[in-house]
Every structure is written in C-alpha cells, then in structure tokens.
Write an enzyme that holds these catalytic residues in place. Structure first.
Site, PDB file in Angstrom:
ATOM      1  N   LYS A 276      85.879 -17.319 -36.483  1.00 33.57           N
ATOM      2  CA  LYS A 276      85.712 -17.281 -35.031  1.00 33.57           C
ATOM      3  C   LYS A 276      84.436 -16.516 -34.667  1.00 33.57           C
ATOM      4  O   LYS A 276      83.999 -15.652 -35.424  1.00 33.57           O
ATOM      5  CB  LYS A 276      86.901 -16.529 -34.401  1.00 33.57           C
ATOM      6  CG  LYS A 276      88.211 -17.270 -34.403  1.00 33.57           C
ATOM      7  CD  LYS A 276      89.309 -16.441 -33.762  1.00 33.57           C
ATOM      8  CE  LYS A 276      90.642 -17.170 -33.750  1.00 33.57           C
ATOM      9  NZ  LYS A 276      90.657 -18.391 -32.921  1.00 33.57           N
ATOM     10  N   ARG A 350      99.885 -23.622 -36.725  1.00 28.37           N
ATOM     11  CA  ARG A 350     100.741 -24.795 -36.956  1.00 28.37           C
ATOM     12  C   ARG A 350     101.125 -24.920 -38.420  1.00 28.37           C
ATOM     13  O   ARG A 350     102.177 -25.456 -38.751  1.00 28.37           O
ATOM     14  CB  ARG A 350     100.031 -26.047 -36.424  1.00 28.37           C
ATOM     15  CG  ARG A 350      98.765 -26.390 -37.137  1.00 28.37           C
ATOM     16  CD  ARG A 350      97.877 -27.334 -36.335  1.00 28.37           C
ATOM     17  NE  ARG A 350      97.209 -26.654 -35.215  1.00 28.37           N
ATOM     18  CZ  ARG A 350      96.401 -27.251 -34.355  1.00 28.37           C
ATOM     19  NH1 ARG A 350      96.167 -28.549 -34.455  1.00 28.37           N
ATOM     20  NH2 ARG A 350      95.837 -26.575 -33.379  1.00 28.37           N
TER      21      ARG A 350
HETATM   22  N1  BES Z   1      95.293 -18.032 -32.303  1.00 27.67           N
HETATM   23  C1  BES Z   1      94.459 -19.101 -31.911  1.00 27.67           C
HETATM   24  C2  BES Z   1      94.718 -19.563 -30.476  1.00 27.67           C
HETATM   25  C3  BES Z   1      94.410 -18.583 -29.387  1.00 27.67           C
HETATM   26  C4  BES Z   1      93.206 -18.627 -28.717  1.00 27.67           C
HETATM   27  C5  BES Z   1      95.354 -17.670 -28.987  1.00 27.67           C
HETATM   28  C6  BES Z   1      92.955 -17.732 -27.683  1.00 27.67           C
HETATM   29  C7  BES Z   1      95.098 -16.789 -27.960  1.00 27.67           C
HETATM   30  C8  BES Z   1      93.908 -16.819 -27.311  1.00 27.67           C
HETATM   31  C9  BES Z   1      94.667 -20.287 -32.831  1.00 27.67           C
HETATM   32  O1  BES Z   1      94.999 -19.975 -34.134  1.00 27.67           O
HETATM   33  C10 BES Z   1      93.403 -21.039 -32.870  1.00 27.67           C
HETATM   34  O2  BES Z   1      92.439 -20.511 -33.371  1.00 27.67           O
HETATM   35  N2  BES Z   1      93.403 -22.250 -32.356  1.00 27.67           N
HETATM   36  C11 BES Z   1      92.247 -23.063 -32.327  1.00 27.67           C
HETATM   37  C12 BES Z   1      92.637 -24.459 -32.772  1.00 27.67           C
HETATM   38  C13 BES Z   1      91.483 -25.343 -33.058  1.00 27.67           C
HETATM   39  C14 BES Z   1      90.722 -24.864 -34.259  1.00 27.67           C
HETATM   40  C15 BES Z   1      92.004 -26.740 -33.280  1.00 27.67           C
HETATM   41  C16 BES Z   1      91.726 -23.070 -30.891  1.00 27.67           C
HETATM   42  O3  BES Z   1      92.519 -22.995 -29.956  1.00 27.67           O
HETATM   43  O4  BES Z   1      90.513 -23.114 -30.728  1.00 27.67           O
HETATM   44 MN    MN Z   2      93.308 -19.636 -35.337  1.00 23.18          MN
END
Ligand code: BES
Ligand code: MN
Ligand code: ZN
Length: 500
Positions: A276, A350
């Site tokens: 990230k 997931r």
């Molecule tokens: N934990 C994150 C989602 C999240 C984002 C929670 C902001 C709380 C605040 C999750 O694991 C994630 O990174 N999701 C990605 C999915 C994508 C890579 C398909 C996302 O939401 O960008």
């Molecule tokens: Mn994630």
C-alpha cells in the site's frame, strides 16, 4: 487516565455536590422530581434559558455554573424535544450527551432519569446509564502526560437518579454486558499492531473463558492440517504466526444448531508484496475490526447469558512483504478444495475469510453465518461511514439485519450479489482470482466470499467505513467504534433466543 466513572443508580434526591444533569422538553417543562430538586433556585433556569435562547429542543443544552439556591457545582439542562417521540436509541444518546456535559475533572455527577413526561422506565434509565458508559470510553493508555483537566479523579461517580433502583439495576445488567462487549471491541481496534499481533489477539480472546465461553486456538500446524492454505498464504510473510480462534457460547438448548459470526482479523495490512502507499497506512492496524467485533459480541452474549448457541470464529494474520511473502501469480488451494490465483496480495481479507467461512459452515452447520470484515475501500466510496455494506443470500436474514440496524443505529445497506459478477473473478489459471478489477469492488469481493459458504444462509458485512475513523458521535469519541456488537446482539436477541 480517563477511565469511565463508576455508574450506579440511587433514588431521586437533590444532590448536595457535584454536577446535576436534568432533562426538559421543548416547552421547557420538567418532570415532578426535577421541579422539586430545582425549586430552591426559583426562576433561575427560566431566566438563563431566556438569556441563552435555550428552548429545550432535542440535542440542545444549557449549563449554569454554581446555580444560586442549589448546592451543586453546575446544573446542566438537556433538551429532549417531545418526550413521546423518544426511541431506545435516543435514551442512549441522552446518556452520552449527559456524560459529555460534565467536565472530566468533576468527581461526582447526578443525572435525573426523568423527562417532562415523568420518571423514565427502568429500561430507559438503564439506556441512559449505558449511553454515558459508551461515551465515557477513551483509549488513552499510551498517553503518559495528561493535564489535570483531562484526568478523571479516582473514584469518580455518575449516579442515575430513578424511582425504582432494583428495577433499574435489573435492566442494566444485560445492557452492561453489551457495553462491555463494545468496549472490548474498541480496545482491540485501537491497539497498535506491534502490541496486538495474532498470538496476542488470541490470548485476549481467550479471556472470554472467564465469562464461560469455550475458546479453541488453532496454530499454523493445525491449520495446515485442515488445508487452510488461503489463510496461511496471507500470513506467511510475517514473523508473527497466524491463528484461528473458535469461540463457543452454549446458552441455548443442547444439540440446537448454533448461529455463527466470523471476523476478518488482519492485525496489520501492509498490502504485502502489492504494498500500500505510505499515506494513512497506520489505519491498517484496524484491519482486524471484524474479529474485534466478534470477540466483543461473544462477550456480550455470554455475559448476559443469552439463551442461544453461538459460534464465533476469527482468522488472525498479519499481511507483510517479505522474502517469504506470497507473490502475485501464486496459486493456493483453499480448504474447500477450490484454487485461487493471487492477483493482488492486498486483497487478503477474502482469502482469510474463505477458509474460516468454509470451516465454520462444514464443522458447525450453523443456522446462519454473518461475517464482518474491513474488506474493501470501495465500500467507503459507495456508502461513506453511515452504513455498512450488507450482502446476503438470504432475504429473511437481510431483513432482520436491516431492522436491527435501524433500532441500534448501527445501520446496514443491502448491496447486490449475482452470477453476472462471477466473470470478473474467473481466472485463466485457477478456479478464481482474488480481485475483480475496479468496478463494483465491494461486490466482487462479496461474490468471492459466497463461493465459500456453500448453501449456508449467510450475510457479509463490509465494515471498512463504519468500524474505524468515524466522526465522533453521541455514543463514541474513539477511533475504533466497536461497530457491530450492538447490531448483532440485537439480531440474536430479537430472533434467535429461546423466550425466557
Ligand atoms: N483492508 C483493506 C480494505 C480497507 C481499505 C479497509 C480502507 C479500511 C479502509 C483491504 O484488505 C484491501 O486492501 N482491499 C483492497 C482490495 C483491492 C486490492 C481489490 C482495496 O480496497 O483497495
Ligand atoms: Mn488489503
Ligand atoms: Zn485488509
């Protein structure tokens, strides 16, 4: 530290010290007990109300320091609007407002549980006390330097004055169990990831044994044996070992099918190799809020001795980049036997849930499963912080969750599922891939989860928007909101408990 004041009940009586909090309606009318307590101050309140243009409308308040004629340090008058319109949620909020109007440094506060319509019922008074408790929560255990004004004196009390102390105490008992569950969930969400890694999380969950919950902690070896490679793949880049915690509360009939709650417990989500960006990454210490909610909920149900059999299961991992971390392109075989191509290691929640959902569905054959997960940023785009996204294969369960959300204020908004979305997660190399592209990101995530519930009745709550970083409200000032504990407690209480 600002621990919550000790909250208790006493019969109506004008206090001789500390702060006094009373309620009035939008005609500035007080109940009889309040009128009696305020009588020595004559027309002071009426004059102050006029000077401050205070009319008693809902959400407004008036503070009078050292009010002449009264012995208290301050009098707080809180407007309720029309008392006949007040809902249970409103009484919680009134308690929250009451607590907020008393300076933290005040050692003693008395709240008159009376509206213009007269004394509150025991349940309403208990809700006021509970609202105050939730509002008083602060996560400040790592603040070593505090100003005197921010310190609650040791032994501070908040007394809720009522007509029937025994009845109020009886009504408070289940409320207190639920509030304690919310506090547990908030503490877990707020705790930083260097302190709260999977093993430590499992230790904290194990404390539920004290309230009679059976707690099983499965380690990496046991999960490997079960074939939980989707979950284990996420954790393999971390020096902190993964855990699966299964909690059981058997308050229902022997042999009756349980209801089940499943939580995403990513103790920290760096994104892994698909790392990230740095900005805001610290928030990913809260990526275990689903698991935190399940632990808080199990506490609430056990502590109030809910007449229901419940399974709570949480998958605990840390998602890190590392020489041993999972790569994009890797293919894992989940416990269900279905294979998953990893496209993005940041779509890890997931993968964790896939194995936990399958495990619970097959091992416990529950009446239904509800999972909670901070699953997608996309749900924030869709719903903001006001509603959690709800996905379900069962209309009745979805309706019950919606209703519980309305009553508790922890609201859910139903989102679609459908086979049309499946093509977005079909993989060229495996049975599916773990991301479905930008469009409908929360939906394709839910569609992925659905492949691991088989024909079990199921709902998925995407709580990425509601579990953390929400604006301060009447019932919460903390970063971690404890979202979901009150919602799911309500769901269970309204539909799945044997009648007493
Ligand atoms: N934990 C994150 C989602 C999240 C984002 C929670 C902001 C709380 C605040 C999750 O694991 C994630 O990174 N999701 C990605 C999915 C994508 C890579 C398909 C996302 O939401 O960008
Ligand atoms: Mn994630
Ligand atoms: Zn995540």
């Amino acid at each position: 530290m600002t621990d919550a004041p000790k909250i208790g009940f006493a019969p109506f009586a004008a206090p001789a010290k500390g702060a006094l909090v009373v309620f009035c309606d939008d005609a500035l009318t007080f109940g009889p007990q309040t009128r009696k307590a305020l009588a020595p101050s004559g027309d002071l309140v009426a004059r102050a109300a006029k000077a401050e243009r205070f009319t008693g409308k809902s959400g407004s308040s008036l503070t009078l320091p050292v009010p002449a004629g009264l012995k208290v340090t301050r009098l707080v008058v809180i407007g309720t609007g029309k008392p006949a319109k007040l809902t249970p949620q409103d009484f919680l909020k009134l308690g929250g407002t009451a607590l907020s109007k008393v300076p933290v440094a005040e050692a003693q506060a008395t709240v008159f549980a009376e509206t213009a319509a007269g004394a509150m019922t025991a349940q309403q008074a208990a809700d006021v006390a509970t609202g105050a408790r939730l509002r008083a929560y602060a996560f400040d255990r790592y603040k070593t330097k505090k100003k005197d004004d921010d310190k609650r004196p040791a032994g501070a009390t908040l007394t809720v004055a009522v007509s029937d102390v025994a009845a109020a105490n009886k009504a408070l008992a289940p409320n207190a169990a639920i509030a304690e569950g919310v506090v547990i969930a908030r503490d877990l969400v707020n705790e930083p990831a260097n302190v709260l890694y999977p093993e430590e999380f499992a230790r904290r969950a194990s404390k539920l044994r004290k309230v009679g919950v059976d707690v099983d902690v499965l380690d990496v070896k046991q999960m490997r044996k079960l074939g939980m490679n989707a979950l284990l793949g996420v954790g393999q880049g971390s020096v902190r070992d993964s855990r699966l915690v299964v909690m059981r509360w058997n308050g229902g009939k022997k042999g009756e099918k349980p209801v089940a709650f499943i939580g995403k417990g990513v103790c920290f989500d760096t994104g892994g190799i698909s790392i990230k960006p740095a900005g805001g990454m610290e928030d990913m210490k809260g990526d275990m809020a689903g698991a935190a909610c399940v632990v808080g909920l199990m506490h609430a149900l056990a502590a109030r001795k809910a007449k229901v059999n419940v399974v709570g299961a949480i998958g605990l991992v840390e998602n890190m980049p590392d020489g041993n971390a999972q790569r994009p392109g890797d293919i894992v075989t989940s416990m269900s036997g279905q294979t998953i191509e990893i496209i993005n290691t940041d779509a890890e929640g997931r993968l964790v849930l896939a194995d936990v959902l399958w495990y619970v569905a097959k091992k416990h054959k529950p009446k239904f499963m509800v999972d909670l997960a901070t699953l997608t940023g996309a749900i924030l785009v869709a719903l903001g912080v006001e509603y959690a996204g709800m996905f379900s294969n069962d209309d009745r369960l979805a309706e019950r969750l919606t209703a519980a959300g309305q009553v508790t204020g922890e609201r859910v908004w139903r989102m679609p599922l459908g086979p049309e979305y499946d093509k977005q997660i079909d993989s060229q190399f495996a049975d599916m891939k773990n991301t479905g592209g930008r469009n409908g990101g929360s939906i394709t995530a839910a569609q992925f989860l659905q492949r691991f519930v088989d024909d079990t009745s199921w709902a998925h709550l995407d709580i990425a928007g509601t579990a953390m970083g929400v604006p301060a409200s009447d019932l919460n000032r903390s970063w971690g909101s404890g979202y979901g504990v009150r919602l799911l407690n309500r769901l269970v209480a309204d539909h799945y408990e044997a009648k007493r």
